[in-house]
Each structure stands twice: as structure tokens, then as C-alpha cells.
Scaffold this active site. Structure first.
Site, PDB file in Angstrom:
ATOM      1  N   LYS A   1     -73.199  14.080  18.447  1.00 14.60           N
ATOM      2  CA  LYS A   1     -74.481  13.396  18.540  1.00 14.60           C
ATOM      3  C   LYS A   1     -74.432  11.987  17.945  1.00 14.60           C
ATOM      4  O   LYS A   1     -74.825  11.011  18.600  1.00 14.60           O
ATOM      5  CB  LYS A   1     -75.501  14.257  17.800  1.00 14.60           C
ATOM      6  CG  LYS A   1     -76.806  13.639  17.531  1.00 14.60           C
ATOM      7  CD  LYS A   1     -77.658  14.626  16.749  1.00 14.60           C
ATOM      8  CE  LYS A   1     -77.143  14.798  15.322  1.00 14.60           C
ATOM      9  NZ  LYS A   1     -77.944  14.089  14.330  1.00 14.60           N
ATOM     10  N   THR A   2     -73.949  11.889  16.727  1.00  9.16           N
ATOM     11  CA  THR A   2     -73.919  10.580  16.075  1.00  9.16           C
ATOM     12  C   THR A   2     -72.994   9.638  16.823  1.00  9.16           C
ATOM     13  O   THR A   2     -73.283   8.462  17.013  1.00  9.16           O
ATOM     14  CB  THR A   2     -73.455  10.722  14.615  1.00  9.16           C
ATOM     15  OG1 THR A   2     -74.225  11.740  14.003  1.00  9.16           O
ATOM     16  CG2 THR A   2     -73.629   9.428  13.863  1.00  9.16           C
TER      17      THR A   2
ATOM     18  N   ASP B   1     -82.836   9.275  16.057  1.00 13.25           N
ATOM     19  CA  ASP B   1     -81.952  10.389  15.713  1.00 13.25           C
ATOM     20  C   ASP B   1     -82.783  11.550  15.172  1.00 13.25           C
ATOM     21  O   ASP B   1     -83.883  11.333  14.677  1.00 13.25           O
ATOM     22  CB  ASP B   1     -80.973   9.900  14.634  1.00 13.25           C
ATOM     23  CG  ASP B   1     -79.824  10.866  14.450  1.00 13.25           C
ATOM     24  OD1 ASP B   1     -79.670  11.784  15.279  1.00 13.25           O
ATOM     25  OD2 ASP B   1     -79.073  10.707  13.473  1.00 13.25           O
ATOM     26  N   GLU B   2     -82.277  12.775  15.262  1.00 13.57           N
ATOM     27  CA  GLU B   2     -82.963  13.960  14.712  1.00 13.57           C
ATOM     28  C   GLU B   2     -84.421  14.023  15.181  1.00 13.57           C
ATOM     29  O   GLU B   2     -85.338  14.251  14.386  1.00 13.57           O
ATOM     30  CB  GLU B   2     -82.934  13.947  13.181  1.00 13.57           C
ATOM     31  CG  GLU B   2     -81.555  13.843  12.570  1.00 13.57           C
ATOM     32  CD  GLU B   2     -80.811  15.170  12.512  1.00 13.57           C
ATOM     33  OE1 GLU B   2     -81.222  16.121  13.225  1.00 13.57           O
ATOM     34  OE2 GLU B   2     -79.810  15.254  11.782  1.00 13.57           O
TER      35      GLU B   2
ATOM     36  N   GLN C   1     -82.265  23.188  15.899  1.00  9.85           N
ATOM     37  CA  GLN C   1     -82.003  22.818  14.508  1.00  9.85           C
ATOM     38  C   GLN C   1     -83.236  22.255  13.826  1.00  9.85           C
ATOM     39  O   GLN C   1     -83.129  21.541  12.821  1.00  9.85           O
ATOM     40  CB  GLN C   1     -80.864  21.802  14.435  1.00  9.85           C
ATOM     41  CG  GLN C   1     -79.526  22.404  14.801  1.00  9.85           C
ATOM     42  CD  GLN C   1     -78.385  21.442  14.521  1.00  9.85           C
ATOM     43  OE1 GLN C   1     -78.000  21.219  13.386  1.00  9.85           O
ATOM     44  NE2 GLN C   1     -77.837  20.865  15.578  1.00  9.85           N
TER      45      GLN C   1
ATOM     46  N   ARG D   1     -72.224  25.137  10.718  1.00 14.88           N
ATOM     47  CA  ARG D   1     -71.518  24.204   9.829  1.00 14.88           C
ATOM     48  C   ARG D   1     -70.033  24.538   9.785  1.00 14.88           C
ATOM     49  O   ARG D   1     -69.211  23.726   9.395  1.00 14.88           O
ATOM     50  CB  ARG D   1     -72.046  24.267   8.376  1.00 14.88           C
ATOM     51  CG  ARG D   1     -73.481  23.886   8.146  1.00 14.88           C
ATOM     52  CD  ARG D   1     -73.873  22.612   8.787  1.00 14.88           C
ATOM     53  NE  ARG D   1     -74.455  22.865  10.103  1.00 14.88           N
ATOM     54  CZ  ARG D   1     -74.601  21.935  11.028  1.00 14.88           C
ATOM     55  NH1 ARG D   1     -74.213  20.705  10.798  1.00 14.88           N
ATOM     56  NH2 ARG D   1     -75.122  22.224  12.214  1.00 14.88           N
TER      57      ARG D   1
END
Length: 731
Positions: A36-37, A221-222, A252, A617
DNA sequence: AAGATAGTCGTTTTT
DNA sequence: CGACTATCTT
């Protein structure tokens, strides 16, 4: 053109689509570990290099300062040049900049100060007291929470119906009085930054137009973590420009409890019908078994946008499930596995222990300590929120704004100088009676000998001291001012007396504050206008800039010694991170999912998403552990293994049973599908009730004519019999 | 006014 | 159990 194709190297098809897609709006549903980043960073680089957009015309919004600085650094790295002029920041940071630049239009004082959550609670408490309300019955924490939730929804007191409900009515009174106090004192809390920035758009169309013209690309983002006001602010800023790219993952979303609206993702597609949706489902982080567990678990949630992670990294090991007798047994098992890990030549920093609540860290810490394994706990108190730091900052605030009541209250008797609560009450009363600041009030009280001789002396001593500091600091730069305050305020001696490890740590923090002032670079905070300069009127002194910075950026964890450490944190703070070896500890019903979240389906789903975050994670090895018995608040409690364990496909779970032979017997079935039998209602359905207004169905029991549903209205949740309530479905 | 002791109440966290 | 507050004592 060579650089440009570079930007697409090593990206998969959907990633390329995001990076090199047309300029229009898009929604990127980016699963955990799907890059994503990377996509965001490459997209921005692409806009600059391939589309020729000036960095000055790009706005990228994140939720944390860490994410913002990381993004900036990665883009600069990719482009090999500095990104001066580009706006990368948090929602709050950006709202702050805009309000500073246009403080007058926003109806604020030039030197308005930002309240952090601690300051806010203190102020609300004062307001409650001044309204003669019983602070036991109306706890400041709760009132603050209520006010913030209203603000997060974009609601001012005038927009709220109290409907004769005492709870609402009282909180509304507190909200109104608090708003008044903020306005008079030039104070702005976090939620206010956002709300006011949004109102500014609506109030000043020319200004909005200016920013709409300035930004040719907006990236977020997010996105699943945005609240109503943040989204409204974005939507207005984007206008009809069709230039908004949002990246998020509905699976998430774990911050619903503080106002995040997962629905914003669906809403986005409605508000921007021309936007295209891209899914990133290939995961580059975890083994297939880990993803199977994650997919299986999250599949139990309703109303997902639908996304299934896959990987070509291979199956890997199964997940290990361990049951300890109690939490100490559990901790020992974890530490033994960590020892194995280290003895196999791995780094300690590659291993993480994740838990639901901070209290769980203690036992783990003890066992790690005994085994002499270095560890580091993330989360907890932040640097600028520490008491000793806030005290120094309060003196500094008084230097620049002696009329700041919050700063005055904080240090008027810290360190103790003989001004007790009675004297302070007196000052406060006088200030309120004459509608002046505490500073002015104490000055007048002293001049006119309205206080007892003793108190008068002490208060005069305090006033003189602050005046002295102010005089001296005129010639000094920021770090020298900090040194001056630390040296002469007596705070050092005060904390020295406290002794012990705690006092020692506080002294170190005071020294650290001087360093923070040394390295502080205010130029970064400046608001650059079209010509690359900050408008002169909005420029603050270094001191004021530093104080804003301190509240807005609570401070990274104390400048960490970079020793190789086991990583410990809550699952919330682990979002966005990855580790080769992960332990999810305390997998018990009541702990995780937490008791307080087990009743309502909506909250249970959020807990499940949190578990999903935890699982994803892990890169290679994942251990789930629980304790059959655990000391909670001092007494032994027996908990069942977490229901989430039974929602993970059995074939990827390996049970490690060393101690006994208790068998997992949590029922394994898909939980209710959400439809209320014999009615046309379902969980999550929006409904309208004649008297209570609009609400959402949280829960139900029974079916047909005896079915009852729990509906969450603005005024609170209620159980209603479907057959009588005459609920109308909405949407 | 300041320090000492009894009582309360327990998620998650960023800005 | 243990951090944080409210009340009591000096």
C-alpha cells in the site's frame, strides 16, 4: 522518460494501475501486506515525473506523523530530490496549518493554542465545576468523550436535539460552556481543528476555491480510519475536480470507537461515481498458511467489500496454538520459543509479542527480564505528554502568553510554593467575577492586598518569577529558553526530591527536552504560499511554533537506544508493521474479544478485524497463545479460548499441548447471518422510529412476531419489539 | 499547604 | 494487583 518507466518496475498489475492510472478519482482497496505505502509513494512520484505536476500542487494525508515523515522520506529517496512545498501531513497537522494561515476567517485568535487530550479533560473538568455539577455524576472524561464524538460527527451544540434526556441535556450544557471557554481562552482541541477547518471551507468559498485550484492531486492513506468530519473536509476540498485517490482496507478498520467511519469507503464510491476501484490482493509479507488463517477469520464478518489475500511465498509452517495453565505459563512458553529463535541465529527485533491490552505486558516483561532478554515496549506515555515536560512547556507558554489560564493553573504551584487550592480558588473566583485572566486576577489581588499575607507573598513571588523569565528570554533563542526554565523553575530540584528510578527518568526527560529544542526546525512547520513564502501575518515565534509542535506531535518514543530488542506492543499499535515471528498472546474470550465489546455485533466485528490485523503482521511464524486461568485485577479468572481461534481453519492450526489434554470445544459454525428471521430487518440495517429517529440495528433475539431488535439511536440504544415498534427501513 | 493513607476502578490510541 | 483520587492528618 527513462526515470518514468523506472517507477513501474517491480510492481504487479493492479499496483501499476494505481501508480500509472489516469488522474481521476480512485479507491484502492489494499489488503494487509499488499504494498500500500509503496503504491502511494510511487503514485506521487509518478504524478511529479510523468504527469508533470508540481510537488506544490500535491496534498497527501496520513493519520500519524510517523507515516507522514516516512512517506516524504521515501518519495524523496525515489526522486532523489527534496520535496519542499509539497504538503504531506496528518489531517490535524494540515488543518492546523490552514487555520494558522487564515485564523481570522476561521474566527480564531492569532495565537490560539492547541489543547491535547489531557489539557482538554482538565478544562472540561473546570467547566463542569463552574456549572456547579457533581463531578462524580458527570465525570470529565466521559463528558470530554461525548463532546469529541459530537465534534467528530460535525455537530455543534446548536445542531443537537436533547429531547429532554437528562444525559444529553447535561452534556449539551457542558459542551456549550466548554466551547465558550475555548473561544474566550483562544484554545482549540484536536477535534476542533478538523471541524473548524471544514467549517472554514463552507464559510469562505473564495478560500476554498483557492485551495481547490492549488491542489491538482489529493491522496489519502488509511482511508478506513477517517471520521465524518475528515471525510466531509476532503470531499469539499476535492469538489468536482475528480482528483482524489484514497487507499484503505475495510478489514483493518479498528478505530470505530473513536469515530472512524468504515462506511466512508462505500460512501466514496457513491460520492465519486466516476471513480474506479482497484483491489490489491497479492500479499508480499506472509506465508500462505498465515493468510488462510486471516482469510478464514475475517470471512466471519458481514458487509465486507470482499477481498481475499493470496501469496506465492508458499505454505510455510502451520500456526501454533498453545494453552498455558495461567498467564505465567503462557509467558514462559513464549519466552522459550524466543530463546529458540535467537539460538537459531535470528534477530530479537524480528520477534514481536502482540496483545490486546497494555496490562498484559507486565507478566511477559517479568519473564523476559528473568531470562535476560532485552525487550522494548511501544505505546504508553509519549514524550510531550509527560508531566515534567508539560510543566516546563507551561512556563514557556506563560512567557509567550501570560494570560493562558491553562498554563497558569498548571504551574502556579508546581513546584509547591505555598499557593494551595484555596488561594487558587480565590484567584479563579476573582478572575471569573471580573472576566479577566488568572494572570490579571492574581496581579490585582496582590496589588490590593486582597489575599492573606502569606498567600500574597507566594503569588507575588510567582508573578515576579514569570516576569523575570520573560525579560531574560527576550535575548535568548529557543533552546536557551528551555534551559533557563529548567534551571530556574525549581522543577529539577522538585523531581530530584522524588528520587528513585522515576525521578531519575524525569530528570533525563528534562535534559531530553533541551535536546528537542536544539534540534527543532521550525521552518518545516511554516505554511508556504504560492511564492514559496509564508504569509508574514501568520508567522509565529519559534517559541510559539515549538509549543504547537509539542501538542500536535506528542513525540516519538524516547529516542530509542538501538539495541536489538524483542518488540512488544498492542495489536492496535502494530498496525502497519510486520515481523518474521509473531506471538498473539492472551487469546481468551473476555480479553480478546474484550468483554466490553462482546455483546454488540458491530463491536465484536471490530475486535475480529483487530485479530485480523494481528495475524497479518506475521511473515513466517505465528503463535497463538492463551491461558486457562488468568489473574485479572487481582483475582483468578477462568476464560474460554477466544472464539477467534475456532474461526481459523483447522487445517492451518497445530495445537501444541505440553501440559494437559483439554480439548478446544468452542462451537464451530458460522455465526448468525444477520437477518432477523420472520422480518425484513437485518443487523446493521438503518431504520427510522417515529419517536427516537434514525438508528442502526445492533443486535436481535427471537423471530417473527416475538422478535426484538436492539437499535442504536442518537439518544442511546434501545430494545424494541419488531411487531410493535413500526420501524421503517432506510437506504 | 503539604504529605500520608484509605478508597475506586479498571480496553484499544492518535492528533 | 496497582495506578490514580479523595479524604484525613500534621
Amino acid at each position: 522518460m527513462m526515470d518514468v518507466s523506472n517507477l513501474l518496475d517491480n510492481l504487479n498489475e493492479p499496483q501499476r494501475e494505481c501508480v500509472a492510472g489516469p488522474k481521476g478519482s480512485s479507491l484502492v482497496l489494499a489488503g494487509a501486506g499488499s504494498g500500500k505505502t509503496r503504491v502511494l509513494v510511487h503514485r506521487i512520484a509518478w504524478l511529479i515525473k510523468a504527469e508533470g505536476i508540481s510537488p506544490f500542487s500535491i496534498l497527501a494525508v496520513t493519520f500519524t506523523n510517523k507515516a507522514a515523515s516516512e512517506m516524504r522520506a521515501r518519495i524523496e529517496d525515489l526522486l532523489g530530490s527534496s520535496l519542499r512545498g509539497m504538503w504531506v501531513g496528518t489531517f490535524h497537522g494540515i488543518a492546523h496549518r490552514i487555520l494558522r494561515a487564515h485564523y481570522e476567517d476561521a474566527g480564531l485568535q492569532r495565537d490560539f493554542q492547541i489543547l491535547d487530550s489531557d489539557d482538554q479533560i482538565r478544562l472540561v473538568k473546570r467547566v463542569i465545576l463552574s456549572l456547579d455539577l457533581d463531578e462524580k455524576k458527570w465525570p470529565a472524561r466521559q463528558a470530554t468523550w461525548w463532546i469529541n464524538s459530537q465534534k467528530d460527527e460535525g455537530l455543534r451544540p446548536k445542531n443537537i436535539e436533547h429531547m429532554d434526556d437528562l444525559y444529553l441535556k447535561t452534556h449539551l450544557v457542558i459542551y456549550t460552556a466548554y466551547e465558550d471557554a475555548c473561544l474566550r481562552g483562544g484554545m482549540v482541541d484536536f477535534a476542533e481543528l478538523l471541524l473548524r477547518a471544514h467549517e472554514l471551507w463552507l464559510k469562505k468559498p473564495e478560500l476554498l476555491k483557492h485551495y481547490q485550484n492549488r491542489f491538482s492531486a489529493l491522496l489519502v492513506d488509511e482511508f478506513q480510519d477517517t471520521n465524518s468530519v475528515q471525510y466531509a473536509w476532503l470531499r469539499v476540498l476535492a469538489g468536482n475536480n475528480d482528483n482524489l485517490m484514497v487507499v484503505g482496507d475495510d478489514d483493518q478498520s479498528i478505530y470505530g470507537w473513536r469515530g472512524a467511519k468504515i462506511e466512508n469507503i462505500q460512501q466514496f464510491s457513491k460520492d465519486f461515481p466516476q471513480s474506479n476501484t482497484i483491489r490489491l490482493e497479492q500479499n508480499y509479507r506472509s506465508t500462505s498458511n498465515i493468510l488462510k488463517a486471516a482469510n478464514g477469520l475475517i470471512d466471519q464478518n458481514f458487509g465486507r467489500l470482499g477481498k481475499e489475500l493470496w501469496t506465492d511465498l508458499g505454505d510455510g509452517e502451520p500456526l501454533n496454538l498453545f494453552a498455558g495453565f495461567n498467564e505465567i505459563d503462557e509467558a514462559r512458553y513464549i519466552v522459550d520459543r524466543i530463546k529458540d529463535w535467537i539460538s537459531q541465529g535470528n534477530m530479537r527485533s524480528e520477534a514481536a509479542i502482540l496483545y490486546r491490552s497494555n496490562a498484559q505486558s507486565r507478566v511477559l516483561e517479568e519473564v523476559l527480564l528473568r531470562s535476560q532478554i532485552p525487550y522494548k515496549i511501544y505505546g504508553g506515555q509519549r514524550f510531550f505528554e509527560r508531566m515534567e515536560i508539560k510543566n516546563v512547556l507551561a512556563y514557556m507558554r506563560l512567557i509567550s502568553q501570560p494570560h493562558s489560564d491553562s498554563a497558569f493553573e498548571r504551574v502556579v504551584n508546581t513546584p509547591p510554593r505555598g499557593i494551595g487550592s484555596k488561594s487558587v480558588d480565590e484567584i479563579r473566583g476573582f478572575a471569573r467575577g471580573n472576566n479577566i485572566s488568572l494572570w490579571d486576577a492574581s496581579q490585582r489581588l496582590v496589588e490590593n492586598n486582597f489575599l492573606s499575607a502569606r498567600a500574597s507573598n507566594s503569588v507575588r513571588g510567582f508573578l515576579d518569577f514569570v516576569v523575570l523569565l520573560t525579560k531574560k528570554s527576550e535575548q535568548l533563542d529557543l533552546e536557551e529558553i528551555v534551559e533557563l526554565v529548567v534551571r530556574e523553575s525549581g522543577l529539577k530540584e522538585y523531581h530530584m526530591k522524588e528520587g528513585g528510578e522515576r525521578g531519575q527518568a524525569r530528570l533525563e526527560n528534562l535534559a531530553e527536552l533541551v535536546t528537542a529544542a536544539q534540534t527543532f526546525d521550525p521552518s518545516f512547520e511554516y505554511l508556504l504560499d504560492d511564492d514559496g513564502l509564508e504569509p508574514e501575518e501568520s508567522r509565529l515565534s519559534d517559541l510559539e511554533e515549538f509549543l504547537s509542535h509539542a501538542s500536535l506531535e506528542a513525540g516519538e518514543q524516547q529516542a530509542g537506544d538501538s539495541e536489538d530488542c524483542i518488540q512488544m506492543m498492542t495489536m492496535h499499535s502494530a498496525k502497519g508493521l510486520e515481523f518474521p515471528l509473531v506471538f498473539l498472546a492472551g487469546m481468551e474470550d473476555g480479553l480478546f474479544p474484550h468483554t466490553m465489546s462482546m455483546e454488540e455485533p458491530g463491536r465484536l466485528e471490530e475486535e475480529r478485524r483487530l485479530c485480523y490485523v494481528g495475524i497479518t503482521r506475521a511473515m513466517r511464524k505465528l503463535y497463538l497463545t492463551y491461558a486457562e486461568s488468568r489473574r485479572i485485577h487481582g483475582n483468578e479468572t477462568m476464560n474460554r479460548p477466544s472464539r477467534f481461534i475456532s474461526e481459523i481453519p483447522e487445517e492451518v492450526l497445530k495445537e501444541v499441548r505440553m501440559n494437559n489434554t483439554v480439548v478446544l470445544n468452542t462451537p464451530k459454525r458460522k455465526i448468525r447471518d444477520g437477518a432477523v428471521d420472520g422480518t425484513d430487518l437485518r443487523l446493521g440495517q438503518r431504520v427510522i422510529h417515529e419517536k427516537f429517529g434514525e438508528g442502526v440495528i445492533l443486535n436481535y433475539e427471537g423471530n417473527g412476531t416475538s422478535a426484538r431488535v436492539q437499535v442504536n439511536f442518537n439518544s442511546g440504544s434501545k430494545w424494541l419489539v419488531v411487531a410493535y415498534a413500526n420501524l421503517k427501513a432506510v437506504g
